[in-house]
Design an enzyme around this catalytic site. Structure first.
Site, PDB file in Angstrom:
ATOM      1  N   LYS A   1       0.836  -1.221   0.000  1.00 29.09           N
ATOM      2  CA  LYS A   1       0.000   0.000   0.000  1.00 29.09           C
ATOM      3  C   LYS A   1       0.864   1.262   0.000  1.00 29.09           C
ATOM      4  CE  LYS A   1      -2.133  -1.163   3.861  1.00 29.09           C
ATOM      5  NZ  LYS A   1      -1.433  -2.415   4.209  1.00 29.09           N
TER       6      LYS A   1
ATOM      7  N   ARG B   1      -9.870   0.395   8.835  1.00 36.02           N
ATOM      8  CA  ARG B   1      -9.398  -0.944   9.166  1.00 36.02           C
ATOM      9  C   ARG B   1     -10.416  -1.731   9.977  1.00 36.02           C
ATOM     10  NH1 ARG B   1      -3.362   0.063   8.771  1.00 36.02           N
ATOM     11  NH2 ARG B   1      -2.428  -1.954   9.139  1.00 36.02           N
TER      12      ARG B   1
ATOM     13  N   ARG C   1      -0.171  -9.086  13.299  1.00 34.67           N
ATOM     14  CA  ARG C   1      -0.769  -8.046  12.443  1.00 34.67           C
ATOM     15  C   ARG C   1      -1.653  -8.686  11.363  1.00 34.67           C
ATOM     16  NH1 ARG C   1       4.689  -5.215  10.746  1.00 34.67           N
ATOM     17  NH2 ARG C   1       3.432  -4.037   9.252  1.00 34.67           N
TER      18      ARG C   1
ATOM     19  N   ARG D   1      12.101  -6.073   5.314  1.00 37.13           N
ATOM     20  CA  ARG D   1      12.133  -4.638   5.589  1.00 37.13           C
ATOM     21  C   ARG D   1      12.620  -4.368   7.015  1.00 37.13           C
ATOM     22  NH1 ARG D   1       6.711  -1.214   5.100  1.00 37.13           N
ATOM     23  NH2 ARG D   1       6.242  -2.391   6.969  1.00 37.13           N
TER      24      ARG D   1
ATOM     25  N   ARG E   1      11.447  -0.216  12.145  1.00 37.45           N
ATOM     26  CA  ARG E   1      10.069  -0.344  12.657  1.00 37.45           C
ATOM     27  C   ARG E   1       9.996  -1.511  13.618  1.00 37.45           C
ATOM     28  NH1 ARG E   1       5.261   0.424   8.257  1.00 37.45           N
ATOM     29  NH2 ARG E   1       4.226  -0.930   9.777  1.00 37.45           N
TER      30      ARG E   1
HETATM   31  P1  AP5 Z   1       4.687  -1.489   1.818  1.00 35.51           P
HETATM   32  O1  AP5 Z   1       4.474  -0.747   0.559  1.00 35.51           O
HETATM   33  O2  AP5 Z   1       5.201  -0.760   3.000  1.00 35.51           O
HETATM   34  O3  AP5 Z   1       3.364  -2.292   2.217  1.00 35.51           O
HETATM   35  P2  AP5 Z   1       2.181  -1.826   3.132  1.00 35.51           P
HETATM   36  O4  AP5 Z   1       0.977  -2.573   2.683  1.00 35.51           O
HETATM   37  O5  AP5 Z   1       2.091  -0.336   3.177  1.00 35.51           O
HETATM   38  O6  AP5 Z   1       2.727  -2.409   4.513  1.00 35.51           O
HETATM   39  P3  AP5 Z   1       2.822  -1.751   5.933  1.00 35.51           P
HETATM   40  O7  AP5 Z   1       3.655  -2.653   6.778  1.00 35.51           O
HETATM   41  O8  AP5 Z   1       3.292  -0.338   5.875  1.00 35.51           O
HETATM   42  O9  AP5 Z   1       1.344  -1.846   6.300  1.00 35.51           O
HETATM   43  P4  AP5 Z   1       0.629  -1.981   7.603  1.00 35.51           P
HETATM   44  O10 AP5 Z   1      -0.739  -1.972   7.138  1.00 35.51           O
HETATM   45  O11 AP5 Z   1       1.000  -3.061   8.535  1.00 35.51           O
HETATM   46  O12 AP5 Z   1       1.255  -0.731   8.361  1.00 35.51           O
HETATM   47  P5  AP5 Z   1       0.614   0.602   8.834  1.00 35.51           P
HETATM   48  O13 AP5 Z   1       1.718   1.557   8.882  1.00 35.51           O
HETATM   49  O14 AP5 Z   1      -0.624   0.934   8.076  1.00 35.51           O
HETATM   50  O15 AP5 Z   1       5.648  -2.725   1.456  1.00 35.51           O
HETATM   51  C1  AP5 Z   1       6.127  -3.614   2.439  1.00 35.51           C
HETATM   52  C2  AP5 Z   1       7.503  -4.111   1.974  1.00 35.51           C
HETATM   53  O16 AP5 Z   1       7.351  -4.872   0.773  1.00 35.51           O
HETATM   54  C3  AP5 Z   1       8.489  -2.978   1.652  1.00 35.51           C
HETATM   55  O17 AP5 Z   1       9.779  -3.352   2.053  1.00 35.51           O
HETATM   56  C4  AP5 Z   1       8.405  -2.851   0.115  1.00 35.51           C
HETATM   57  O18 AP5 Z   1       9.611  -2.376  -0.446  1.00 35.51           O
HETATM   58  C5  AP5 Z   1       8.121  -4.293  -0.291  1.00 35.51           C
HETATM   59  N1  AP5 Z   1       7.322  -4.387  -1.521  1.00 35.51           N
HETATM   60  C6  AP5 Z   1       6.303  -3.570  -1.907  1.00 35.51           C
HETATM   61  N2  AP5 Z   1       5.811  -3.970  -3.102  1.00 35.51           N
HETATM   62  C7  AP5 Z   1       6.534  -5.072  -3.463  1.00 35.51           C
HETATM   63  C8  AP5 Z   1       6.482  -5.938  -4.594  1.00 35.51           C
HETATM   64  N3  AP5 Z   1       5.603  -5.771  -5.583  1.00 35.51           N
HETATM   65  N4  AP5 Z   1       7.339  -6.969  -4.621  1.00 35.51           N
HETATM   66  C9  AP5 Z   1       8.243  -7.175  -3.615  1.00 35.51           C
HETATM   67  N5  AP5 Z   1       8.353  -6.366  -2.519  1.00 35.51           N
HETATM   68  C10 AP5 Z   1       7.494  -5.344  -2.448  1.00 35.51           C
HETATM   69  O19 AP5 Z   1       0.131   0.209  10.319  1.00 35.51           O
HETATM   70  C11 AP5 Z   1       1.046  -0.079  11.345  1.00 35.51           C
HETATM   71  C12 AP5 Z   1       0.273  -0.217  12.654  1.00 35.51           C
HETATM   72  O20 AP5 Z   1      -0.362   1.026  12.969  1.00 35.51           O
HETATM   73  C13 AP5 Z   1      -0.861  -1.241  12.655  1.00 35.51           C
HETATM   74  O21 AP5 Z   1      -0.405  -2.540  12.958  1.00 35.51           O
HETATM   75  C14 AP5 Z   1      -1.762  -0.675  13.765  1.00 35.51           C
HETATM   76  O22 AP5 Z   1      -1.246  -0.976  15.041  1.00 35.51           O
HETATM   77  C15 AP5 Z   1      -1.642   0.826  13.550  1.00 35.51           C
HETATM   78  N6  AP5 Z   1      -2.669   1.355  12.648  1.00 35.51           N
HETATM   79  C16 AP5 Z   1      -2.463   1.931  11.429  1.00 35.51           C
HETATM   80  N7  AP5 Z   1      -3.637   2.310  10.877  1.00 35.51           N
HETATM   81  C17 AP5 Z   1      -4.603   1.939  11.759  1.00 35.51           C
HETATM   82  C18 AP5 Z   1      -6.012   2.024  11.729  1.00 35.51           C
HETATM   83  N8  AP5 Z   1      -6.670   2.557  10.695  1.00 35.51           N
HETATM   84  N9  AP5 Z   1      -6.702   1.543  12.796  1.00 35.51           N
HETATM   85  C19 AP5 Z   1      -6.059   1.003  13.873  1.00 35.51           C
HETATM   86  N10 AP5 Z   1      -4.722   0.878  13.944  1.00 35.51           N
HETATM   87  C20 AP5 Z   1      -3.995   1.342  12.900  1.00 35.51           C
END
Ligand code: AP5
Length: 191
Positions: A14, A89, A146, A128, A134
């Site tokens: 994402k 979410r 997660r 990552r 992180r």
């Molecule tokens: P990346 O692009 O970062 O993927 P992502 O889906 O954004 O993953 P995140 O880990 O950032 O998502 P998340 O949903 O857990 O984290 P968030 O910050 O929202 O890619 C991941 C990796 O893969 C990278 O190294 C990238 O280079 C690689 N990659 C990408 N595309 C690729 C491809 N095609 N091929 C190979 N490799 C690839 O949330 C973190 C925490 O915050 C949650 O756990 C929760 O505690 C809290 N939180 C956030 N939002 C909420 C909410 N709305 N409600 C409640 N809690 C929340």
């Protein structure tokens, strides 16, 4: 105004795809994960509360993230559209977002859902974690927690928007560029 939810499990790409979509279309990017990490690095009370949940791989309470998104929507009048990344979410967050957008006389245009297998997600996040700093990336148990949260609470968000025929699934494995092109094709066909 055209608003998009970029949807998918942790590690589905994402954040990676959001950067490219913003550069191409000029949407305002709203990532609750980024907003929460910024609160943590500023050591605000909200950030300190959120960190307890994030470090365990659990979702932060709805009222905290809904409040953050509500403020962000108010702070960005006149944008061409919002790109929501990592929000909503839960069912409660989806309903709150629909209400907030209705007040602005707009709505979600499309939910683009990235499909990636669990083993690929774990591999990407552990990889990552070697460099990201992180705390929720460098422990496989937390990464799997997660993913469990995603299946328990977040997959319902897709069901919520399916009733309005707004969800499109995009294969999230392959090159970043291929996936980006598939996302752009869906956006272009709707604008
Ligand atoms: P990346 O692009 O970062 O993927 P992502 O889906 O954004 O993953 P995140 O880990 O950032 O998502 P998340 O949903 O857990 O984290 P968030 O910050 O929202 O890619 C991941 C990796 O893969 C990278 O190294 C990238 O280079 C690689 N990659 C990408 N595309 C690729 C491809 N095609 N091929 C190979 N490799 C690839 O949330 C973190 C925490 O915050 C949650 O756990 C929760 O505690 C809290 N939180 C956030 N939002 C909420 C909410 N709305 N409600 C409640 N809690 C929340």
């Amino acid at each position: 105004m055209f608003n998009i939810i970029l949807f998918g499990p942790p590690g589905s790409g994402k954040g990676t795809q959001s950067e490219k979509l913003i550069a191409k279309y000029g949407f305002k990017h709203l990532s609750t994960g980024d907003l929460l990490r910024s609160e943590i690095s500023s050591q605000t009370p909200l950030g300190l509360e959120a960190k307890n949940f994030m470090d365990k791989g659990q979702l932060v309470p709805d009222e905290v993230v809904i409040g953050m998104i509500s403020t962000a929507l108010e702070q960005n009048p006149g944008v061409s559209g919002f790109l929501f990344d990592g929000f909503p979410r839960t069912q409660a967050q989806s309903e709150a977002l629909d209400k907030l957008l209705k007040l602005k006389q707009t709505a979600i245009g499309v939910v683009l859902a990235l499909d990636v297998s669990e083993e690929e997600l774990v591999k990407r996040l552990l990889n990552r974690g070697i460099t990201s700093g992180r705390s929720d990336d460098n422990n496989e148990e937390v990464i799997r927690a997660r993913i469990v949260e995603y299946h328990k609470k977040t997959s319902a968000v897709a069901d919520h928007y399916k009733q309005f025929d707004k969800v499109v699934h995009i294969p999230g494995e392959g090159s970043v560029e291929e996936i980006f092109e598939a996302l752009c094709a869906e956006i272009d066909s709707r604008q």
